[in-house]
Scaffold this motif. Structure first.
Motif, PDB file in Angstrom:
ATOM      1  N   TYR A   1      36.829  60.708   5.551  1.00 31.65           N
ATOM      2  CA  TYR A   1      35.716  61.505   5.018  1.00 31.65           C
ATOM      3  C   TYR A   1      34.412  61.338   5.790  1.00 31.65           C
ATOM      4  O   TYR A   1      33.590  62.238   5.791  1.00 31.65           O
ATOM      5  N   LYS A   2      34.221  60.250   6.491  1.00 29.94           N
ATOM      6  CA  LYS A   2      32.982  60.059   7.254  1.00 29.94           C
ATOM      7  C   LYS A   2      33.110  60.466   8.717  1.00 29.94           C
ATOM      8  O   LYS A   2      32.157  60.353   9.469  1.00 29.94           O
ATOM      9  N   LEU A   3      34.257  60.954   9.115  1.00 29.23           N
ATOM     10  CA  LEU A   3      34.500  61.181  10.538  1.00 29.23           C
ATOM     11  C   LEU A   3      34.227  62.601  11.020  1.00 29.23           C
ATOM     12  O   LEU A   3      34.154  62.823  12.220  1.00 29.23           O
ATOM     13  N   LYS A   4      34.100  63.578  10.125  1.00 27.38           N
ATOM     14  CA  LYS A   4      34.005  64.970  10.555  1.00 27.38           C
ATOM     15  C   LYS A   4      32.648  65.600  10.243  1.00 27.38           C
ATOM     16  O   LYS A   4      32.461  66.775  10.511  1.00 27.38           O
ATOM     17  N   GLY A   5      31.752  64.849   9.653  1.00 27.07           N
ATOM     18  CA  GLY A   5      30.445  65.400   9.323  1.00 27.07           C
ATOM     19  C   GLY A   5      30.444  66.270   8.073  1.00 27.07           C
ATOM     20  O   GLY A   5      29.510  67.041   7.863  1.00 27.07           O
ATOM     21  N   ARG A   6      31.509  66.159   7.287  1.00 24.53           N
ATOM     22  CA  ARG A   6      31.598  66.912   6.025  1.00 24.53           C
ATOM     23  C   ARG A   6      31.994  65.952   4.905  1.00 24.53           C
ATOM     24  O   ARG A   6      32.973  66.182   4.190  1.00 24.53           O
ATOM     25  N   GLU A   7      31.211  64.882   4.764  1.00 21.03           N
ATOM     26  CA  GLU A   7      31.574  63.812   3.851  1.00 21.03           C
ATOM     27  C   GLU A   7      31.809  64.303   2.423  1.00 21.03           C
ATOM     28  O   GLU A   7      32.842  64.024   1.813  1.00 21.03           O
ATOM     29  N   VAL A   8      30.853  65.055   1.893  1.00 16.55           N
ATOM     30  CA  VAL A   8      30.956  65.507   0.503  1.00 16.55           C
ATOM     31  C   VAL A   8      32.134  66.464   0.351  1.00 16.55           C
ATOM     32  O   VAL A   8      32.914  66.346  -0.601  1.00 16.55           O
ATOM     33  N   GLN A   9      32.294  67.389   1.282  1.00 18.51           N
ATOM     34  CA  GLN A   9      33.404  68.337   1.191  1.00 18.51           C
ATOM     35  C   GLN A   9      34.743  67.610   1.232  1.00 18.51           C
ATOM     36  O   GLN A   9      35.660  67.934   0.467  1.00 18.51           O
ATOM     37  N   ASP A  10      34.874  66.626   2.113  1.00 12.14           N
ATOM     38  CA  ASP A  10      36.142  65.898   2.189  1.00 12.14           C
ATOM     39  C   ASP A  10      36.391  65.078   0.929  1.00 12.14           C
ATOM     40  O   ASP A  10      37.535  64.978   0.469  1.00 12.14           O
ATOM     41  N   LEU A  11      35.358  64.499   0.337  1.00  9.01           N
ATOM     42  CA  LEU A  11      35.537  63.781  -0.928  1.00  9.01           C
ATOM     43  C   LEU A  11      35.904  64.746  -2.056  1.00  9.01           C
ATOM     44  O   LEU A  11      36.717  64.417  -2.927  1.00  9.01           O
ATOM     45  N   GLU A  12      35.339  65.939  -2.022  1.00  9.87           N
ATOM     46  CA  GLU A  12      35.713  66.956  -3.010  1.00  9.87           C
ATOM     47  C   GLU A  12      37.165  67.379  -2.818  1.00  9.87           C
ATOM     48  O   GLU A  12      37.890  67.595  -3.794  1.00  9.87           O
ATOM     49  N   LYS A  13      37.609  67.483  -1.561  1.00 12.66           N
ATOM     50  CA  LYS A  13      39.006  67.819  -1.300  1.00 12.66           C
ATOM     51  C   LYS A  13      39.926  66.710  -1.827  1.00 12.66           C
ATOM     52  O   LYS A  13      40.965  66.992  -2.426  1.00 12.66           O
ATOM     53  N   ALA A  14      39.540  65.463  -1.611  1.00 14.89           N
ATOM     54  CA  ALA A  14      40.338  64.353  -2.132  1.00 14.89           C
ATOM     55  C   ALA A  14      40.444  64.451  -3.653  1.00 14.89           C
ATOM     56  O   ALA A  14      41.519  64.267  -4.224  1.00 14.89           O
ATOM     57  N   MET A  15      39.338  64.779  -4.306  1.00 16.65           N
ATOM     58  CA  MET A  15      39.346  64.926  -5.758  1.00 16.65           C
ATOM     59  C   MET A  15      40.199  66.119  -6.180  1.00 16.65           C
ATOM     60  O   MET A  15      40.907  66.059  -7.192  1.00 16.65           O
ATOM     61  N   PHE A  16      40.132  67.214  -5.425  1.00 16.85           N
ATOM     62  CA  PHE A  16      40.954  68.386  -5.719  1.00 16.85           C
ATOM     63  C   PHE A  16      42.430  68.004  -5.712  1.00 16.85           C
ATOM     64  O   PHE A  16      43.170  68.321  -6.648  1.00 16.85           O
ATOM     65  N   TYR A  17      42.871  67.307  -4.665  1.00 13.42           N
ATOM     66  CA  TYR A  17      44.271  66.904  -4.574  1.00 13.42           C
ATOM     67  C   TYR A  17      44.624  65.859  -5.631  1.00 13.42           C
ATOM     68  O   TYR A  17      45.721  65.883  -6.197  1.00 13.42           O
ATOM     69  N   GLN A  18      43.698  64.970  -5.932  1.00 10.46           N
ATOM     70  CA  GLN A  18      43.948  63.967  -6.965  1.00 10.46           C
ATOM     71  C   GLN A  18      44.097  64.634  -8.334  1.00 10.46           C
ATOM     72  O   GLN A  18      44.983  64.274  -9.109  1.00 10.46           O
ATOM     73  N   ASN A  19      43.250  65.615  -8.629  1.00 12.50           N
ATOM     74  CA  ASN A  19      43.368  66.338  -9.899  1.00 12.50           C
ATOM     75  C   ASN A  19      44.680  67.111  -9.971  1.00 12.50           C
ATOM     76  O   ASN A  19      45.319  67.166 -11.023  1.00 12.50           O
ATOM     77  N   ARG A  20      45.088  67.688  -8.856  1.00 14.90           N
ATOM     78  CA  ARG A  20      46.376  68.393  -8.839  1.00 14.90           C
ATOM     79  C   ARG A  20      47.520  67.432  -9.066  1.00 14.90           C
ATOM     80  O   ARG A  20      48.478  67.728  -9.782  1.00 14.90           O
ATOM     81  N   LEU A  21      47.421  66.252  -8.463  1.00 12.39           N
ATOM     82  CA  LEU A  21      48.435  65.220  -8.654  1.00 12.39           C
ATOM     83  C   LEU A  21      48.466  64.759 -10.109  1.00 12.39           C
ATOM     84  O   LEU A  21      49.534  64.593 -10.693  1.00 12.39           O
ATOM     85  N   LYS A  22      47.298  64.586 -10.699  1.00 11.83           N
ATOM     86  CA  LYS A  22      47.224  64.178 -12.110  1.00 11.83           C
ATOM     87  C   LYS A  22      47.881  65.230 -12.996  1.00 11.83           C
ATOM     88  O   LYS A  22      48.705  64.902 -13.863  1.00 11.83           O
ATOM     89  N   ASN A  23      47.547  66.495 -12.782  1.00 13.59           N
ATOM     90  CA  ASN A  23      48.121  67.570 -13.594  1.00 13.59           C
ATOM     91  C   ASN A  23      49.632  67.674 -13.391  1.00 13.59           C
ATOM     92  O   ASN A  23      50.373  67.886 -14.362  1.00 13.59           O
ATOM     93  N   LEU A  24      50.091  67.513 -12.163  1.00 13.99           N
ATOM     94  CA  LEU A  24      51.525  67.540 -11.895  1.00 13.99           C
ATOM     95  C   LEU A  24      52.212  66.373 -12.591  1.00 13.99           C
ATOM     96  O   LEU A  24      53.291  66.531 -13.172  1.00 13.99           O
ATOM     97  N   THR A  25      51.602  65.208 -12.553  1.00 19.86           N
ATOM     98  CA  THR A  25      52.173  64.030 -13.208  1.00 19.86           C
ATOM     99  C   THR A  25      52.293  64.254 -14.708  1.00 19.86           C
ATOM    100  O   THR A  25      53.320  63.929 -15.318  1.00 19.86           O
ATOM    101  N   ILE A  26      51.269  64.834 -15.307  1.00 15.44           N
ATOM    102  CA  ILE A  26      51.319  65.154 -16.742  1.00 15.44           C
ATOM    103  C   ILE A  26      52.477  66.113 -17.014  1.00 15.44           C
ATOM    104  O   ILE A  26      53.254  65.908 -17.955  1.00 15.44           O
ATOM    105  N   GLN A  27      52.622  67.142 -16.194  1.00 15.65           N
ATOM    106  CA  GLN A  27      53.720  68.101 -16.369  1.00 15.65           C
ATOM    107  C   GLN A  27      55.079  67.419 -16.227  1.00 15.65           C
ATOM    108  O   GLN A  27      56.010  67.699 -16.995  1.00 15.65           O
ATOM    109  N   MET A  28      55.194  66.510 -15.258  1.00 21.86           N
ATOM    110  CA  MET A  28      56.460  65.812 -15.045  1.00 21.86           C
ATOM    111  C   MET A  28      56.794  64.923 -16.245  1.00 21.86           C
ATOM    112  O   MET A  28      57.964  64.854 -16.659  1.00 21.86           O
ATOM    113  N   ILE A  29      55.798  64.259 -16.799  1.00 21.50           N
ATOM    114  CA  ILE A  29      56.018  63.409 -17.971  1.00 21.50           C
ATOM    115  C   ILE A  29      56.458  64.264 -19.155  1.00 21.50           C
ATOM    116  O   ILE A  29      57.385  63.906 -19.887  1.00 21.50           O
ATOM    117  N   GLU A  30      55.798  65.412 -19.336  1.00 19.00           N
ATOM    118  CA  GLU A  30      56.157  66.311 -20.436  1.00 19.00           C
ATOM    119  C   GLU A  30      57.570  66.864 -20.256  1.00 19.00           C
ATOM    120  O   GLU A  30      58.337  66.938 -21.214  1.00 19.00           O
TER     121      GLU A  30
END
Length: 101
Positions: A49-78
Motif C-alpha cells: 500500500y505504500k509503494l504506488k503512491g495510492r496508500e488510501v486507495q490500496d487500503l480501501e481495496k484491501a478492505m473491499f476484498y476483506q469485506n467480500r471475504l467476510k460476506n463469502l464466509t458468512i454465506q459458506m457457514i450458512e
C-alpha cells in the motif's frame, strides 16, 4: 461513475457489462478457491500500500476484498448449516421409516 475501489470499469464484462470479473471468477472457482483468492488480494494490497503512491486507495481495496471475504464466509457457514440440517432431517426420516417396518 468509475469507482476505482469497489467497481472499476476494467472489472466489467467485455460482453454487455451484465457480469463482473469477480462474479465470474467466483462462479468458475467455487467458494473455497475464491475465498483463497480474496485472502491473497487482501494480503497483496496491504503488503504494497505504500509503494504506488495510492496508500488510501490500496487500503480501501484491501478492505473491499476483506469485506467480500467476510460476506463469502458468512454465506459458506450458512450453506453448511443448511446442509447439516438437511442431513439430520434425512437421518431422522430413515430412522422413522425403519421404525414403521
Amino acid at each position: 461513475m468509475n469507482d476505482m475501489v469497489s467497481n472499476p470499469d476494467h472489472y466489467a464484462s467485455q460482453v454487455g457489462n451484465e457480469i463482473d470479473c469477480l462474479t465470474a471468477m467466483h462462479a468458475m472457482a467455487g467458494d473455497e478457491e475464491f475465498a483463497g483468492h480474496l485472502r491473497c488480494q487482501v494480503f497483496k494490497y496491504i503488503w504494497r500500500y505504500k509503494l504506488k503512491g495510492r496508500e488510501v486507495q490500496d487500503l480501501e481495496k484491501a478492505m473491499f476484498y476483506q469485506n467480500r471475504l467476510k460476506n463469502l464466509t458468512i454465506q459458506m457457514i450458512e450453506k453448511k448449516a443448511q446442509h447439516d440440517q438437511i442431513e439430520r432431517m434425512n437421518i431422522m426420516a430413515e430412522i422413522h421409516e425403519g421404525m414403521d417396518e
